[in-house]
Design a protein around this motif. Structure first.
Motif, PDB file in Angstrom:
ATOM      1  N   ASP A 173       0.660  -1.370  -0.076  1.00  0.00           N
ATOM      2  CA  ASP A 173      -0.028  -0.155  -0.085  1.00  0.00           C
ATOM      3  C   ASP A 173       0.666   1.094   0.055  1.00  0.00           C
ATOM      4  O   ASP A 173       0.521   2.333  -0.392  1.00  0.00           O
ATOM      5  N   ILE A 174       2.051   1.131   0.629  1.00  0.00           N
ATOM      6  CA  ILE A 174       3.024   2.407   0.952  1.00  0.00           C
ATOM      7  C   ILE A 174       3.691   2.581  -0.374  1.00  0.00           C
ATOM      8  O   ILE A 174       4.008   3.610  -0.929  1.00  0.00           O
ATOM      9  N   GLU A 175       4.271   1.647  -1.001  1.00  0.00           N
ATOM     10  CA  GLU A 175       4.935   1.617  -2.056  1.00  0.00           C
ATOM     11  C   GLU A 175       4.502   1.445  -3.614  1.00  0.00           C
ATOM     12  O   GLU A 175       4.784   2.104  -4.440  1.00  0.00           O
ATOM     13  N   ARG A 176       3.327   0.861  -3.457  1.00  0.00           N
ATOM     14  CA  ARG A 176       2.622   0.664  -4.824  1.00  0.00           C
ATOM     15  C   ARG A 176       1.440   1.336  -5.157  1.00  0.00           C
ATOM     16  O   ARG A 176       1.063   2.129  -6.052  1.00  0.00           O
ATOM     17  N   GLY A 177       0.502   1.257  -3.980  1.00  0.00           N
ATOM     18  CA  GLY A 177      -0.674   1.893  -4.032  1.00  0.00           C
ATOM     19  C   GLY A 177      -1.747   1.000  -3.323  1.00  0.00           C
ATOM     20  O   GLY A 177      -1.471  -0.112  -3.399  1.00  0.00           O
ATOM     21  N   VAL A 178      -2.874   1.588  -3.254  1.00  0.00           N
ATOM     22  CA  VAL A 178      -4.116   1.191  -2.239  1.00  0.00           C
ATOM     23  C   VAL A 178      -5.102   0.735  -3.247  1.00  0.00           C
ATOM     24  O   VAL A 178      -5.545   1.522  -4.037  1.00  0.00           O
ATOM     25  N   GLN A 179      -5.649  -0.406  -2.983  1.00  0.00           N
ATOM     26  CA  GLN A 179      -6.810  -0.742  -3.597  1.00  0.00           C
ATOM     27  C   GLN A 179      -7.140  -0.603  -5.196  1.00  0.00           C
ATOM     28  O   GLN A 179      -8.015  -0.259  -5.838  1.00  0.00           O
ATOM     29  N   GLY A 180      -5.910  -1.194  -5.812  1.00  0.00           N
ATOM     30  CA  GLY A 180      -5.874  -1.088  -7.055  1.00  0.00           C
ATOM     31  C   GLY A 180      -5.733   0.203  -7.758  1.00  0.00           C
ATOM     32  O   GLY A 180      -5.673   0.532  -9.190  1.00  0.00           O
ATOM     33  N   THR A 181      -5.455   1.499  -6.798  1.00  0.00           N
ATOM     34  CA  THR A 181      -5.362   2.744  -7.416  1.00  0.00           C
ATOM     35  C   THR A 181      -3.805   3.039  -7.267  1.00  0.00           C
ATOM     36  O   THR A 181      -2.907   2.153  -6.978  1.00  0.00           O
ATOM     37  N   ASP A 182      -3.212   4.263  -7.788  1.00  0.00           N
ATOM     38  CA  ASP A 182      -1.820   4.544  -7.552  1.00  0.00           C
ATOM     39  C   ASP A 182      -1.798   5.604  -6.251  1.00  0.00           C
ATOM     40  O   ASP A 182      -0.909   6.078  -6.368  1.00  0.00           O
ATOM     41  N   ILE A 183      -2.802   5.422  -5.614  1.00  0.00           N
ATOM     42  CA  ILE A 183      -2.899   6.298  -4.503  1.00  0.00           C
ATOM     43  C   ILE A 183      -2.009   5.580  -3.251  1.00  0.00           C
ATOM     44  O   ILE A 183      -2.468   4.250  -2.919  1.00  0.00           O
ATOM     45  N   ARG A 184      -1.068   6.032  -2.831  1.00  0.00           N
ATOM     46  CA  ARG A 184      -0.287   5.559  -1.726  1.00  0.00           C
ATOM     47  C   ARG A 184      -0.457   6.035  -0.430  1.00  0.00           C
ATOM     48  O   ARG A 184      -0.913   7.047  -0.148  1.00  0.00           O
ATOM     49  N   ALA A 185      -0.458   4.881   0.522  1.00  0.00           N
ATOM     50  CA  ALA A 185      -0.662   5.240   1.961  1.00  0.00           C
ATOM     51  C   ALA A 185       0.471   5.978   2.548  1.00  0.00           C
ATOM     52  O   ALA A 185       1.810   5.720   1.906  1.00  0.00           O
ATOM     53  N   ALA A 186       0.363   6.976   3.259  1.00  0.00           N
ATOM     54  CA  ALA A 186       1.470   7.787   3.717  1.00  0.00           C
ATOM     55  C   ALA A 186       2.052   7.446   5.101  1.00  0.00           C
ATOM     56  O   ALA A 186       2.987   7.558   5.538  1.00  0.00           O
ATOM     57  N   PHE A 187       1.080   6.558   5.982  1.00  0.00           N
ATOM     58  CA  PHE A 187       1.563   6.274   7.048  1.00  0.00           C
ATOM     59  C   PHE A 187       0.971   4.775   7.698  1.00  0.00           C
ATOM     60  O   PHE A 187      -0.152   4.256   6.871  1.00  0.00           O
ATOM     61  N   LEU A 188       1.045   4.292   8.800  1.00  0.00           N
ATOM     62  CA  LEU A 188       0.477   2.934   9.219  1.00  0.00           C
ATOM     63  C   LEU A 188      -0.238   3.386  10.488  1.00  0.00           C
ATOM     64  O   LEU A 188       0.020   3.920  11.088  1.00  0.00           O
ATOM     65  N   LYS A 189      -1.423   2.274  10.480  1.00  0.00           N
ATOM     66  CA  LYS A 189      -2.184   2.540  11.452  1.00  0.00           C
ATOM     67  C   LYS A 189      -2.562   1.041  12.315  1.00  0.00           C
ATOM     68  O   LYS A 189      -2.480   0.046  11.656  1.00  0.00           O
ATOM     69  N   CYS A 190      -2.597   1.185  13.735  1.00  0.00           N
ATOM     70  CA  CYS A 190      -2.937  -0.002  14.548  1.00  0.00           C
ATOM     71  C   CYS A 190      -3.551   0.417  15.643  1.00  0.00           C
ATOM     72  O   CYS A 190      -3.785   1.343  15.856  1.00  0.00           O
TER      73      CYS A 190
END
Ligand SMILES: [Zn+2]
Length: 319
Positions: A121-138
């Motif tokens: 998600d951070i390096e390639r993209g989220v949910q089939g888009t090219d939108i990248r995650a910027a941080f991690l959540k737990c």
């Protein structure tokens, strides 16, 4: 100049401007929404998100950090529509928001396999888009740091170490989850200066909060309006005292507002308002009531305001 990924692409960190660091443009269960989509009114959800974000924009907000992860109905296409229409940037995350439950999918895969999903998600993209995650959540909540919660934390930590992405961890001060969460990140070699322990403002135990700050993390005073956890006067007293003690550079102030949330049927949500469990919860409350109170107590001059709403989020989001 370092850049930060937003749902509209990477921007120079300096362009983030005034940031609300913990708000949700929509919060709903992934599985319920996928199985019974007719129970949700997507147009009404979108309108509510636009209204909330536009209100924040009217207070000068230029960027919203939205830590909606798996099980919160993360949908980066929805976020992008909101960002496109309002002109407010939205920063998306990856991770799992669970207090214990894990799907069999992740139960039967190890920590590194889980981390690989986050890294993608951070390096390639989220949910089939090219939108990248910027941080991690737990998250850790009333059940504490259970085995599954620890697994998520370690996966988030390893993804942070590998990618350099910062971490936001939901915590529950009433059961003291924060120190153990920090300990896990530390064991995994995470730079604690890139960690934000959310919801510390749900307690006014200054010793607890200062203990976390002492470890080098940011603390979230980020649930303004959720009186059920702590009323605003006690939240403000805590914030003011932390500022007096010189901790401005470690504080994140926000509301954890959800423009819509599916956790309760409509009449229960109404009852929260009338009973005072929630009061003036919105994406503007911190500007309407918190900043003015801090100014009145002379603990927030313009430079301190800038530190909290501009510099701290930028510093946390960039290496
Ligand atoms: Zn939240």
């Amino acid at each position: 100049m370092p850049t930060v990924e937003t749902v509209q692409g990477a921007v120079d960190a300096d362009e983030l401007g005034l940031v609300l660091v913990h708000e949700h443009v929509r919060f709903r269960d992934d599985a319920v929404a996928a199985q019974w989509p007719e129970r949700y009114d997507e147009d009404a959800e979108f309108d509510a998100a636009l209204e909330a974000v536009a209100a924040a924009k009217s207070k000068g907000v230029q960027t919203i950090v939205d830590p909606t992860a798996m099980f919160g109905g993360r949908d980066v296409r929805f976020m992008k529509r909101v960002a496109d229409q309002t002109g407010v940037r939205i920063v998306a995350c990856t991770g799992i928001y669970s207090y214990d439950h894990l799907p069999h999918y992740f139960e039967n895969r190890d920590v590194d396999a889980m981390a690989d999903h986050f890294i993608s998600d951070i390096e390639r993209g989220v949910q089939g888009t090219d939108i990248r995650a910027a941080f991690l959540k737990c998250a850790a909540d009333a059940a504490g740091v259970t085995e599954n919660v620890e697994k998520i934390h370690r996966a988030v930590a390893r993804a942070s170490v590998q990618t350099g992405a910062p971490i936001m961890a939901h915590s529950m001060p009433s059961v003291g989850t924060g120190p153990r969460q920090v300990e896990i990140f530390s064991e995994e070699g995470v730079d604690l200066a890139r960690v934000q322990i959310a919801h510390c403002g749900d307690t006014d135990d200054l010793g607890y909060i200062e203990g976390l700050i002492g470890s080098g993390v940011y603390v979230g005073l980020d649930r303004y309006g959720l009186e059920m956890y702590l009323p605003i006067d006690r939240r403000n007293a805590t914030t003011a005292e932390l500022l007096r003690r010189g901790h401005a550079e470690r504080l994140m102030i926000s509301q954890d507002y959800c423009a819509t949330i599916d956790w309760f049927p409509p009449d229960a949500a109404e009852a929260f308002m009338t009973s005072g469990a929630i009061r003036n919860w919105s994406m503007t409350l911190v500007f309407d009531e918190v900043v003015p109170s801090m100014r009145e107590q002379q603990v927030m001059d313009d430079a301190t305001f800038q530190t909290i709403f501009v510099e701290n989020p930028k510093r946390w989001l960039t290496a």
